[in-house]
Design an enzyme around this catalytic site. Structure first.
Site, PDB file in Angstrom:
ATOM      1  N   GLY A 197      -4.104   4.880  -5.919  1.00 58.91           N
ATOM      2  CA  GLY A 197      -4.494   3.523  -5.540  1.00 58.91           C
ATOM      3  C   GLY A 197      -4.349   3.286  -4.047  1.00 58.91           C
ATOM      4  O   GLY A 197      -4.408   4.212  -3.232  1.00 58.91           O
ATOM      5  N   ASP A 198      -4.133   2.046  -3.696  1.00 58.00           N
ATOM      6  CA  ASP A 198      -4.050   1.658  -2.288  1.00 58.00           C
ATOM      7  C   ASP A 198      -2.692   1.932  -1.647  1.00 58.00           C
ATOM      8  O   ASP A 198      -2.598   2.072  -0.426  1.00 58.00           O
ATOM      9  CB  ASP A 198      -4.334   0.150  -2.157  1.00 58.00           C
ATOM     10  CG  ASP A 198      -3.336  -0.673  -2.968  1.00 58.00           C
ATOM     11  OD1 ASP A 198      -3.093  -0.320  -4.146  1.00 58.00           O
ATOM     12  OD2 ASP A 198      -2.788  -1.647  -2.429  1.00 58.00           O
ATOM     13  N   ARG A 248      -5.721   9.983 -10.214  1.00 55.48           N
ATOM     14  CA  ARG A 248      -6.041   8.672  -9.627  1.00 55.48           C
ATOM     15  C   ARG A 248      -4.973   8.230  -8.607  1.00 55.48           C
ATOM     16  O   ARG A 248      -3.778   8.334  -8.858  1.00 55.48           O
ATOM     17  CB  ARG A 248      -6.140   7.635 -10.750  1.00 55.48           C
ATOM     18  CG  ARG A 248      -6.491   6.220 -10.282  1.00 55.48           C
ATOM     19  CD  ARG A 248      -5.283   5.363 -10.073  1.00 55.48           C
ATOM     20  NE  ARG A 248      -5.639   4.016  -9.618  1.00 55.48           N
ATOM     21  CZ  ARG A 248      -4.771   3.142  -9.126  1.00 55.48           C
ATOM     22  NH1 ARG A 248      -3.507   3.464  -9.003  1.00 55.48           N
ATOM     23  NH2 ARG A 248      -5.168   1.946  -8.746  1.00 55.48           N
ATOM     24  N   THR A 291       4.678  -2.445  -8.767  1.00 52.18           N
ATOM     25  CA  THR A 291       4.800  -1.744  -7.494  1.00 52.18           C
ATOM     26  C   THR A 291       5.807  -2.492  -6.626  1.00 52.18           C
ATOM     27  O   THR A 291       5.955  -3.699  -6.766  1.00 52.18           O
ATOM     28  CB  THR A 291       3.405  -1.782  -6.831  1.00 52.18           C
ATOM     29  OG1 THR A 291       2.553  -0.955  -7.591  1.00 52.18           O
ATOM     30  CG2 THR A 291       3.419  -1.357  -5.397  1.00 52.18           C
ATOM     31  N   GLY A 343      -5.457  -1.626  -7.178  1.00 50.69           N
ATOM     32  CA  GLY A 343      -5.607  -0.767  -6.013  1.00 50.69           C
ATOM     33  C   GLY A 343      -7.035  -0.474  -5.596  1.00 50.69           C
ATOM     34  O   GLY A 343      -7.321  -0.369  -4.397  1.00 50.69           O
ATOM     35  N   GLY A 395      -1.323  -4.896  -6.389  1.00 49.47           N
ATOM     36  CA  GLY A 395      -2.445  -5.434  -7.158  1.00 49.47           C
ATOM     37  C   GLY A 395      -3.374  -4.327  -7.581  1.00 49.47           C
ATOM     38  O   GLY A 395      -2.985  -3.152  -7.565  1.00 49.47           O
TER      39      GLY A 395
HETATM   40  N1  ASP Z   1      -1.603  -1.314  -6.156  1.00 49.79           N
HETATM   41  C1  ASP Z   1      -1.035  -0.380  -7.085  1.00 49.79           C
HETATM   42  C2  ASP Z   1      -2.071   0.662  -7.457  1.00 49.79           C
HETATM   43  O1  ASP Z   1      -3.222   0.307  -7.632  1.00 49.79           O
HETATM   44  C3  ASP Z   1      -0.563  -1.003  -8.340  1.00 49.79           C
HETATM   45  C4  ASP Z   1       0.260  -2.254  -8.234  1.00 49.79           C
HETATM   46  O2  ASP Z   1       0.357  -2.867  -7.189  1.00 49.79           O
HETATM   47  O3  ASP Z   1       0.901  -2.601  -9.231  1.00 49.79           O
HETATM   48  O4  ASP Z   1      -1.717   1.796  -7.637  1.00 49.79           O
END
Ligand code: ASP
Length: 312
Positions: A209-210, A207, A179, A233, A231
């Protein structure tokens, strides 16, 4: 205030020197350097932190090694579904988008949503249609394909597993793309944050994430700080990471460094959440904490040197 600060990231995870080649490391650093310089140039010329974070994230989205824009991971269906967000610390306006395909730069769509939709968060096909209507650059599916991502997906496609891009235990652990995000303070004292991702390899059921969730993966407020996370998420969502750091500064008067340490090294670790973030406060202090093995990261302050690092 005639000073600026900028920080960027290209993902956090199990990034170890033993799993990296010299050539690959040089490529990652090149991608980080280019993005940092694009953002820093705008700030040095007196441009806004919003323009700087958008330009830096676009540069990272266009760079195929990072999991955002070109090079985004594959979903279980073999598609690319991307998420992004941007926030203006001066006005507290924000734009976010999730589950979109075929938009070359998801961060620009997030900003267009902020500026033109009257809403904060759009998703899926209708968000893409809004992007088309507003003249965003489009690309066909082929543009987003990279061979390494495809191989990474092939390991998981016939399973119900999904995987963070940079998790250990994969036969492709040496390929840890992530990311991306940027935070900046401009010379007028305005903070901004932006984040963009392809999410998790082999993800299903829409799905998210954050990354596109304001307050979790992305947040900016001129009174406190600007944050962009990377990270696992699910944990960053539950810990409302970015806003929690801002609150520790606003309500408890903690320094940026201390607020980041508590959230990343204590609260997230306790929950089992792996990852990190980049942060800048209203006076230009920079903090780049992570509780994983590594995080692709770079930062710079006006008049200072470029800092580019990958490992602990
Ligand atoms: N935080 C991102 C997610 O969970 C993934 C990442 O940071 O690599 O979608």
């Amino acid at each position: 205030m005639n000073q600026f600060s900028i920080a960027i990231h290209g993902g956090a995870g199990t990034i170890l020197p033993s799993l990296m080649t010299t050539e690959k490391e040089a490529l990652y650093k090149k991608g980080l350097k280019e993005a940092l310089q694009k953002g820093a140039k705008i700030l040095a010329q007196g441009g806004s932190s919003m323009d700087a974070v958008e330009a830096a994230v676009m540069s990272l989205e266009d760079f195929p090694l990072f999991n955002a824009g070109k090079g985004a991971v594959f979903t279980n269906k073999g598609t690319h579904e991307m998420d992004a967000a941007i926030m203006d610390g001066n006005t507290l306006e924000a734009g976010a988008v999730s589950g979109i395909s075929n938009i070359k730069n998801p961060v620009s769509l997030a900003r267009t949503i902020m500026l033109k939709s009257g809403h904060v968060f759009l998703a899926g096909k209708d968000a893409e249609a809004f992007g088309k209507l507003n003249g965003l650059n489009l690309e066909d599916d082929k543009y987003f394909y990279t061979e390494e991502r495809y191989k990474q997906w092939q390991e998981l496609v016939n399973t119900e597993n999904y995987q963070l891009d940079h998790k250990a235990g994969s036969i492709h652990t040496e390929k840890k793309f992530g990311t991306v995000g940027a935070v900046a303070l401009d010379m007028k004292g305005n903070l901004a944050a932006a984040t963009s991702t392809g999410g998790m390899t082999n993800k299903r059921f829409g799905r998210i994430g954050d990354t596109p969730v304001i307050g979790s993966g992305t947040y900016a407020n001129n009174q406190t700080c600007a944050i962009s996370c990377t990270g696992h998420g699910e944990f960053f969502l539950r810990a409302v990471v970015a806003y929690d750091i801002s609150c520790l500064i606003e309500y408890k008067g903690l320094s940026l460094e201390e607020a980041c340490r508590i959230v990343v090294m204590e609260k997230l670790v306790k929950l089992g959440g792996e990852g990190g973030l980049i942060a800048i406060d209203k006076t230009g202090n920079i903090s780049l904490p992570f509780n994983s093995e590594g995080m692709y990261r770079a930062s710079m302050k006006s008049g200072g040197e470029e800092y580019i690092a990958i490992y602990k």
